[in-house]
Motif scaffolding. Structure first.
Motif, mmCIF file in Angstrom:
data_model
loop_
_atom_site.group_PDB
_atom_site.id
_atom_site.type_symbol
_atom_site.label_atom_id
_atom_site.label_comp_id
_atom_site.label_asym_id
_atom_site.label_seq_id
_atom_site.Cartn_x
_atom_site.Cartn_y
_atom_site.Cartn_z
ATOM 1 N N UNK A 55 0.825 -1.217 0.000
ATOM 2 C CA UNK A 55 0.000 0.000 0.000
ATOM 3 C C UNK A 55 0.860 1.269 0.000
ATOM 4 N N UNK A 56 1.944 1.274 0.788
ATOM 5 C CA UNK A 56 2.766 2.502 0.828
ATOM 6 C C UNK A 56 3.378 2.792 -0.546
ATOM 7 N N UNK A 57 3.645 1.725 -1.314
ATOM 8 C CA UNK A 57 4.155 1.930 -2.676
ATOM 9 C C UNK A 57 3.123 2.694 -3.506
ATOM 10 N N UNK A 58 1.854 2.309 -3.369
ATOM 11 C CA UNK A 58 0.798 2.988 -4.131
ATOM 12 C C UNK A 58 0.555 4.403 -3.600
ATOM 13 N N UNK A 59 0.664 4.574 -2.276
ATOM 14 C CA UNK A 59 0.514 5.936 -1.721
ATOM 15 C C UNK A 59 1.586 6.846 -2.299
ATOM 16 N N UNK A 60 2.809 6.305 -2.392
ATOM 17 C CA UNK A 60 3.913 7.113 -2.926
ATOM 18 C C UNK A 60 3.707 7.384 -4.418
ATOM 19 N N UNK A 61 3.168 6.418 -5.129
ATOM 20 C CA UNK A 61 2.889 6.641 -6.564
ATOM 21 C C UNK A 61 1.870 7.766 -6.725
ATOM 22 N N UNK A 62 0.809 7.716 -5.903
ATOM 23 C CA UNK A 62 -0.218 8.768 -5.982
ATOM 24 C C UNK A 62 0.410 10.128 -5.679
ATOM 25 N N UNK A 63 1.254 10.187 -4.628
ATOM 26 C CA UNK A 63 1.890 11.463 -4.263
ATOM 27 C C UNK A 63 2.792 11.959 -5.394
ATOM 28 N N UNK A 64 3.486 11.039 -6.051
ATOM 29 C CA UNK A 64 4.370 11.419 -7.167
ATOM 30 C C UNK A 64 3.569 11.960 -8.346
ATOM 31 N N UNK A 65 2.450 11.325 -8.643
ATOM 32 C CA UNK A 65 1.607 11.797 -9.754
ATOM 33 C C UNK A 65 1.063 13.193 -9.443
ATOM 34 N N UNK A 66 0.701 13.404 -8.171
ATOM 35 C CA UNK A 66 0.187 14.721 -7.774
ATOM 36 C C UNK A 66 1.298 15.777 -7.900
ATOM 37 N N UNK A 67 2.517 15.412 -7.502
ATOM 38 C CA UNK A 67 3.652 16.357 -7.585
ATOM 39 C C UNK A 67 3.902 16.774 -9.038
ATOM 40 N N UNK A 68 3.841 15.802 -9.944
ATOM 41 C CA UNK A 68 4.066 16.136 -11.363
ATOM 42 C C UNK A 68 2.877 16.931 -11.904
ATOM 43 N N UNK A 69 1.678 16.548 -11.484
ATOM 44 C CA UNK A 69 0.484 17.269 -11.957
ATOM 45 C C UNK A 69 0.533 18.739 -11.515
ATOM 46 N N UNK A 70 1.036 18.986 -10.298
ATOM 47 C CA UNK A 70 1.138 20.359 -9.777
ATOM 48 C C UNK A 70 2.006 21.230 -10.673
ATOM 49 N N UNK A 71 3.024 20.610 -11.266
ATOM 50 C CA UNK A 71 3.927 21.355 -12.155
ATOM 51 C C UNK A 71 3.181 21.833 -13.401
ATOM 52 N N UNK A 72 2.148 21.103 -13.780
ATOM 53 C CA UNK A 72 1.250 21.510 -14.849
ATOM 54 C C UNK A 72 1.946 21.715 -16.197
ATOM 55 N N UNK A 73 2.895 20.846 -16.500
ATOM 56 C CA UNK A 73 3.569 20.958 -17.799
ATOM 57 C C UNK A 73 3.457 19.684 -18.623
ATOM 58 N N UNK A 74 3.108 18.587 -17.983
ATOM 59 C CA UNK A 74 3.096 17.316 -18.705
ATOM 60 C C UNK A 74 1.970 16.451 -18.130
ATOM 61 N N UNK A 75 1.280 15.772 -19.017
ATOM 62 C CA UNK A 75 0.100 15.030 -18.574
ATOM 63 C C UNK A 75 0.485 13.758 -17.810
ATOM 64 N N UNK A 76 -0.205 13.538 -16.673
ATOM 65 C CA UNK A 76 -0.076 12.291 -15.903
ATOM 66 C C UNK A 76 -1.489 11.832 -15.547
ATOM 67 N N UNK A 77 -1.703 10.536 -15.334
ATOM 68 C CA UNK A 77 -3.026 10.097 -14.889
ATOM 69 C C UNK A 77 -3.337 10.632 -13.487
ATOM 70 N N UNK A 78 -4.573 11.040 -13.278
ATOM 71 C CA UNK A 78 -4.963 11.534 -11.941
ATOM 72 C C UNK A 78 -5.223 10.360 -11.015
ATOM 73 N N UNK A 79 -4.623 10.350 -9.832
ATOM 74 C CA UNK A 79 -4.964 9.292 -8.881
ATOM 75 C C UNK A 79 -6.374 9.521 -8.321
ATOM 76 N N UNK A 80 -7.153 8.456 -8.216
ATOM 77 C CA UNK A 80 -8.537 8.568 -7.735
ATOM 78 C C UNK A 80 -8.630 8.100 -6.282
ATOM 79 N N UNK A 81 -8.139 6.901 -5.994
ATOM 80 C CA UNK A 81 -8.166 6.373 -4.626
ATOM 81 C C UNK A 81 -7.218 5.182 -4.519
ATOM 82 N N UNK A 82 -6.918 4.790 -3.295
ATOM 83 C CA UNK A 82 -6.029 3.655 -3.054
ATOM 84 C C UNK A 82 -6.357 3.105 -1.678
ATOM 85 N N UNK A 83 -6.056 1.854 -1.451
ATOM 86 C CA UNK A 83 -6.394 1.270 -0.150
ATOM 87 C C UNK A 83 -6.113 -0.222 -0.135
#
Ligand code: ADP
Length: 295
Positions: A55-83
């Protein structure tokens, strides 16, 4: 069955719109997890799952996708949920329709331009605010003011210690230690910025969507030398030549990149040795030999 019920409930709760599965099919191509495409009445999601302690691997993946999305320069899939459901951990992402036969050309030019823009997003220290994984191996991101010590301790040193635990001792360790002691040689005229990195940018982790837009996914985000991202694009097959041209036009590479490239890819090769075994040993050793011949 309970697994899919948990996921549909979680999707409904997070999106605040009722979701039920109309069809699902497995998706291949991943190196670590099992994946499914889930289709509802008017939404489609991409689900990856693994054993519960991931699960922590997926939490970190979601956080990484959000970090790249915040940069707003390159498209990444939006994380929806994890558990967790039963003995499985899962992550649900926006499903992106990839173009199965992309005409590359202008799309990879855009990818080069966008990655250059992403690498211009910097912070003052190397590292990241949380750990993540590279493949399924832990990746340590403790903040450091020195890139040389960051790369020595948290990248090469960490993988070399794992390799020792996995029984790859003697030669590999001896050469590894010598390289760790000599890293400064590769940075005589170069102090990299701490750039936002994808962290695992091999050719299996980018695609072109149905509208021709580049997408990157499955990141191992941290802030570090952008050359580490570019080196990895060259490791397994390489990206199209137009990508490199566009990247360079927008953010020229330093002249010393070629000598550091092997240093950066050694990390991934050691990780392959640790994940997949001795088939990668001779390649690790020859990379070490090449690097040691320069010190
Ligand atoms: P793993 O974590 O196991 O390496 P990936 O994240 O690389 O898995 O995903 C496996 C495959 O699924 C990718 O090669 C890609 O083709 C596809 N894929 C990944 N993310 C998405 C997404 N958001 N939408 C649609 N397909 C995706």
């Amino acid at each position: 069955m309970i697994f899919w019920e948990t996921i549909t409930q979680d999707i409904s709760a997070q999106t605040q719109s009722s979701f039920s599965i109309v069809s699902s099919r497995p998706v291949g191509g991943g190196s670590i997890n099992s994946a499914y495409r889930l289709v509802g009445d008017n939404q489609t999601y991409f689900v990856k799952y693994n054993v519960a302690n991931k699960l922590t691997m997926f939490e970190a993946e979601a956080a990484g996708l959000v970090e790249i999305a915040k940069a707003d320069v390159i498209k990444v899939p939006k994380p929806v949920c994890w558990g967790i459901s039963g003995d499985s951990a899962y992550i649900v992402l926006e499903h992106i329709e990839f173009n199965p036969r992309p005409g590359f050309g202008s799309s990879v030019v855009e990818l080069g331009r966008q990655l250059a823009a992403m690498h211009r997003i910097t912070q003052s220290q190397y590292g990241w605010h949380r750990e993540n994984t590279i493949g399924s191996t832990p990746q340590i991101n403790h903040f450091d003011n020195s890139w040389i010590s960051f790369w020595r301790d948290h990248r090469l040193g960490f993988q070399l210690r794992l390799a020792a635990e996995n029984g790859f001792a003697q030669q590999l360790q001896r050469k590894g230690e010598k390289l760790q002691d000599s890293l400064a040689v590769f940075y005589e005229n170069y102090v990299p910025d701490a750039s936002l990195l994808h962290g695992d940018l091999w050719s299996g982790n980018y695609a072109i969507d149905a509208q021709g837009k580049p997408v990157i996914f499955d990141p191992a985000v941290y802030y570090g030398d952008r050359e580490a991202d570019i080196a990895m694009t060259e490791l397994f097959g390489g990206f199209p030549v137009e990508f490199y041209r566009a990247y360079n036009e927008n953010y020229a590479m330093d002249v010393g990149y070629n000598s550091r490239k092997t240093l950066y890819n050694l990390y991934h090769m050691l990780n392959h040795l640790n994940l997949f075994g001795s088939g990668y040993l001779s390649q690790c050793e020859s990379m070490l030999d090449r690097l040691l011949s320069e010190v």
